[in-house]
Design a protein around this motif. Sequence first.
Motif: not given
Length: 345
Positions: A131, A139, A177
């Motif tokens: 990510g 997030y 996520r």
Amino acid sequence: MVNKIQELKEKALKELETVNSAKELQDLKVLYLGKKGPIQELMMGMKDLSKEERPAFGQAVNEVKSFLEQKMEEARKVIEEKELALRLENEKIDITLPGFKMEQGNLHPLTLMQRELEDIFIGMGYTVEEGPEVEYDLYNFERANIPQDHPARDMQDTFYINAEKLLRTHTTAIQTRQLEAANGKLPIKMICPGKVYRRDDDDATHSHQFTQMEGLVVAENITLADLKGTLEFMAKKVLGESSKVRFRPSFFPFTEPSVEVDISCHMCGGKGCNVCKGTGWIEVLGAGMVHPDVLEMAGIDSSKCSGFAFGVGVERIAMLKYGVDDIRHFYTDDVRFLKTFNRFE
Ligand code: PHE
């Protein structure tokens, strides 16, 4: 006339004695035997002689010519041999000299550690996900059940970029996520390694940037026992077969229940030493059952399934495994330190 031939022969022989190189020899050959040389000249002069004189003269010149040719050929052989010997001498290679050592790079200890951890989990069927390091507040915090006024959002802890963006403080940001990206599709079984950032003062055990590896499993009937078995498997693989794992109650907003995970000290086997500060246990990671609210925020029905998550500090495990006493060694690029991880030497 015959005298002249004789003189020429002696002169040529004398000069031949002083010749030292193939080049000089060639020059001498051209000088005496060439088209404009004296031998040729004598041949040309033959037409001025009487018919009777000609044969004897011609023969004499030819004799000298072939004599000189032969001498020069002999000289050429000698010179060539001499030159070859000289070249061999000059170009001699001492094969007993030690060779130049090729510098071989090696993987950074954190890369080694991360790959080892990845291999263990890939072997258990996990996928490896990533990510962004610059992350949305959403997030990193909101979806991790850390509301606006939670102390973890304190400016002390987080590098904010603006009101909604920050440098992720944990790999739990990748977890939230991935929960969203699964779009309700289960099971989820993944690890998410990556760099994280915190506004910590650097010391032997803290760094403003370090590496975490998140683990996440969501499916039906996942329990704390699955978490424990998984972590114990990891501990045994990384730190030795006799490793044990214990859970202590803890708190994270995104897991319920939450646990602090200790691994039995691999140095003393649990008896107590300075690595485990006499306790026989070393705290290595935080974990727990994914909070139902975290699942629901990602659109996953928490009444039907459950999940566990853990976040392990890669430096922490590497320090234990490799016996490194200061986290800063991983970042200060001292080649003497880095080279101790060279597996090729
Ligand atoms: N995110 C937590 C931390 O950084 C670790 C953690 C991950 C705890 C997942 C529980 C579950 O300290």
